[in-house]
Motif scaffolding. Structure first.
Motif, PDB file in Angstrom:
ATOM      1  N   THR A  22       0.731  -1.190  -0.006  1.00  0.00           N
ATOM      2  CA  THR A  22       0.081  -0.105   0.105  1.00  0.00           C
ATOM      3  C   THR A  22       0.842   1.252  -0.172  1.00  0.00           C
ATOM      4  N   GLU A  23       0.478   2.073  -0.952  1.00  0.00           N
ATOM      5  CA  GLU A  23       1.306   3.273  -0.927  1.00  0.00           C
ATOM      6  C   GLU A  23       0.216   4.533  -1.214  1.00  0.00           C
ATOM      7  N   LYS A  24       0.026   5.201  -0.161  1.00  0.00           N
ATOM      8  CA  LYS A  24      -0.707   6.352  -0.081  1.00  0.00           C
ATOM      9  C   LYS A  24      -2.132   5.683  -0.026  1.00  0.00           C
ATOM     10  N   ASN A  25      -3.015   5.824  -0.906  1.00  0.00           N
ATOM     11  CA  ASN A  25      -4.306   5.256  -0.893  1.00  0.00           C
ATOM     12  C   ASN A  25      -4.506   4.378  -1.937  1.00  0.00           C
ATOM     13  N   ARG A  26      -3.281   3.789  -2.497  1.00  0.00           N
ATOM     14  CA  ARG A  26      -3.315   2.876  -3.357  1.00  0.00           C
ATOM     15  C   ARG A  26      -2.657   1.356  -3.094  1.00  0.00           C
ATOM     16  N   VAL A  27      -3.226   0.392  -3.845  1.00  0.00           N
ATOM     17  CA  VAL A  27      -2.394  -0.843  -3.640  1.00  0.00           C
ATOM     18  C   VAL A  27      -1.493  -1.242  -5.058  1.00  0.00           C
ATOM     19  N   LEU A  28      -0.334  -1.353  -4.754  1.00  0.00           N
ATOM     20  CA  LEU A  28       0.415  -1.735  -5.974  1.00  0.00           C
ATOM     21  C   LEU A  28       0.768  -3.173  -5.750  1.00  0.00           C
ATOM     22  N   PRO A  29       1.094  -3.713  -7.241  1.00  0.00           N
ATOM     23  CA  PRO A  29       1.709  -4.960  -7.069  1.00  0.00           C
ATOM     24  C   PRO A  29       3.230  -5.020  -6.664  1.00  0.00           C
ATOM     25  N   VAL A  30       3.724  -6.163  -6.151  1.00  0.00           N
ATOM     26  CA  VAL A  30       5.160  -6.437  -6.016  1.00  0.00           C
ATOM     27  C   VAL A  30       5.399  -7.782  -6.800  1.00  0.00           C
ATOM     28  N   PHE A  31       6.163  -7.782  -7.706  1.00  0.00           N
ATOM     29  CA  PHE A  31       6.071  -8.801  -8.751  1.00  0.00           C
ATOM     30  C   PHE A  31       7.458  -9.883  -8.311  1.00  0.00           C
ATOM     31  N   THR A  32       7.352 -10.802  -8.711  1.00  0.00           N
ATOM     32  CA  THR A  32       8.568 -11.780  -8.539  1.00  0.00           C
ATOM     33  C   THR A  32       9.502 -11.586  -9.611  1.00  0.00           C
ATOM     34  N   MET A  33      10.699 -12.217  -9.453  1.00  0.00           N
ATOM     35  CA  MET A  33      11.787 -12.005 -10.527  1.00  0.00           C
ATOM     36  C   MET A  33      11.333 -12.994 -11.820  1.00  0.00           C
ATOM     37  N   ASN A  34      10.671 -13.810 -11.377  1.00  0.00           N
ATOM     38  CA  ASN A  34      10.186 -14.789 -12.652  1.00  0.00           C
ATOM     39  C   ASN A  34       9.067 -13.985 -13.218  1.00  0.00           C
ATOM     40  N   GLN A  35       8.100 -13.255 -12.632  1.00  0.00           N
ATOM     41  CA  GLN A  35       7.116 -12.519 -13.486  1.00  0.00           C
ATOM     42  C   GLN A  35       7.634 -11.272 -14.035  1.00  0.00           C
ATOM     43  N   LEU A  36       8.605 -10.543 -13.462  1.00  0.00           N
ATOM     44  CA  LEU A  36       9.356  -9.357 -14.301  1.00  0.00           C
ATOM     45  C   LEU A  36      10.021 -10.038 -15.495  1.00  0.00           C
ATOM     46  N   ALA A  37      10.698 -11.051 -15.326  1.00  0.00           N
ATOM     47  CA  ALA A  37      11.295 -11.576 -16.511  1.00  0.00           C
ATOM     48  C   ALA A  37      10.439 -11.794 -17.851  1.00  0.00           C
ATOM     49  N   LEU A  38       8.983 -11.721 -17.724  1.00  0.00           N
ATOM     50  CA  LEU A  38       8.124 -12.119 -18.856  1.00  0.00           C
ATOM     51  C   LEU A  38       7.824 -10.771 -19.466  1.00  0.00           C
ATOM     52  N   HIS A  39       8.273  -9.550 -19.058  1.00  0.00           N
ATOM     53  CA  HIS A  39       8.131  -8.114 -19.564  1.00  0.00           C
ATOM     54  C   HIS A  39       8.639  -8.097 -21.012  1.00  0.00           C
ATOM     55  N   GLN A  40       7.833  -7.496 -21.803  1.00  0.00           N
ATOM     56  CA  GLN A  40       8.328  -7.385 -23.363  1.00  0.00           C
ATOM     57  C   GLN A  40       8.704  -8.410 -24.040  1.00  0.00           C
ATOM     58  N   LYS A  41       8.342  -9.614 -23.454  1.00  0.00           N
ATOM     59  CA  LYS A  41       8.635 -10.947 -24.186  1.00  0.00           C
ATOM     60  C   LYS A  41       7.384 -11.367 -24.884  1.00  0.00           C
ATOM     61  N   THR A  42       7.442 -12.247 -25.751  1.00  0.00           N
ATOM     62  CA  THR A  42       6.372 -13.035 -26.491  1.00  0.00           C
ATOM     63  C   THR A  42       5.820 -13.973 -25.711  1.00  0.00           C
ATOM     64  N   GLN A  43       4.453 -14.065 -25.245  1.00  0.00           N
ATOM     65  CA  GLN A  43       4.076 -14.929 -24.334  1.00  0.00           C
ATOM     66  C   GLN A  43       2.761 -15.450 -25.022  1.00  0.00           C
ATOM     67  N   ARG A  44       2.260 -16.745 -24.513  1.00  0.00           N
ATOM     68  CA  ARG A  44       0.877 -17.259 -24.847  1.00  0.00           C
ATOM     69  C   ARG A  44       0.055 -17.506 -23.419  1.00  0.00           C
ATOM     70  N   VAL A  45      -1.087 -17.072 -23.539  1.00  0.00           N
ATOM     71  CA  VAL A  45      -1.900 -17.104 -22.482  1.00  0.00           C
ATOM     72  C   VAL A  45      -3.291 -17.635 -22.752  1.00  0.00           C
ATOM     73  N   GLN A  46      -3.840 -18.570 -21.979  1.00  0.00           N
ATOM     74  CA  GLN A  46      -5.267 -19.342 -22.139  1.00  0.00           C
ATOM     75  C   GLN A  46      -6.155 -18.667 -21.091  1.00  0.00           C
ATOM     76  N   GLY A  47      -7.282 -18.463 -21.541  1.00  0.00           N
ATOM     77  CA  GLY A  47      -8.077 -18.139 -20.548  1.00  0.00           C
ATOM     78  C   GLY A  47      -9.531 -17.849 -21.059  1.00  0.00           C
ATOM     79  N   PHE A  48     -10.478 -17.171 -20.508  1.00  0.00           N
ATOM     80  CA  PHE A  48     -11.848 -17.173 -20.703  1.00  0.00           C
ATOM     81  C   PHE A  48     -11.881 -15.440 -21.026  1.00  0.00           C
TER      82      PHE A  48
END
Length: 124
Positions: A22-48
């Motif tokens: 929590t920072e001021k009135n906001r809830v912000l994410p704290v990502f893991t290194m594995n999640q940050l490693a996905l940034h700007q890379k081509t990925q596939r996601v399955q969902g609804f």
């Protein structure tokens, strides 16, 4: 029922394993290194698909780990959704879909999203 784990798409368990701060009135994410490693890379996601507009073809929608039609599934927070901006419209379906595109990990999105895929295409 949750989607079965597949080796050719990002695991929802990886995406949902986010801490927050929590920072001021906001809830912000704290990502893991594995999640940050996905940034700007081509990925596939399955969902609804969760349409954000009217029509049978969607260019901007959310992918969710659980279907909207499931009475027993609890919708999660932003960690269990991916915003999709498709290159070409994707036909709406209540079945799981797979999209592939440039994956973004969002530290401070004004809409509160944690993940986005841009230039997405539907994968069969």
């Amino acid at each position: 029922a949750p989607l079965p784990q597949r080796s050719d798409v990002l695991a929802w368990s990886l995406l949902t394993d986010v801490k927050t701060r929590t920072e001021k009135n906001r809830v912000l994410p704290v990502f893991t290194m594995n999640q940050l490693a996905l940034h700007q890379k081509t990925q596939r996601v399955q969902g609804f698909m969760m349409p954000l507009g009217a029509g049978e073809r969607q260019i901007h929608f959310l992918l969710s780990a659980v279907p909207l039609t499931c009475n027993f599934c609890t919708p999660g927070g932003p960690e269990s959704m991916v915003e999709v901006r498709a290159k070409e419209p994707v036909r709406y379906t209540q079945e799981p879909v797979i999209v592939q595109g440039r994956f973004l990990v969002l530290n401070d999105d004004p809409y509160g999203m944690y993940y986005r895929i841009t230039d997405a295409v539907s994968v069969k």
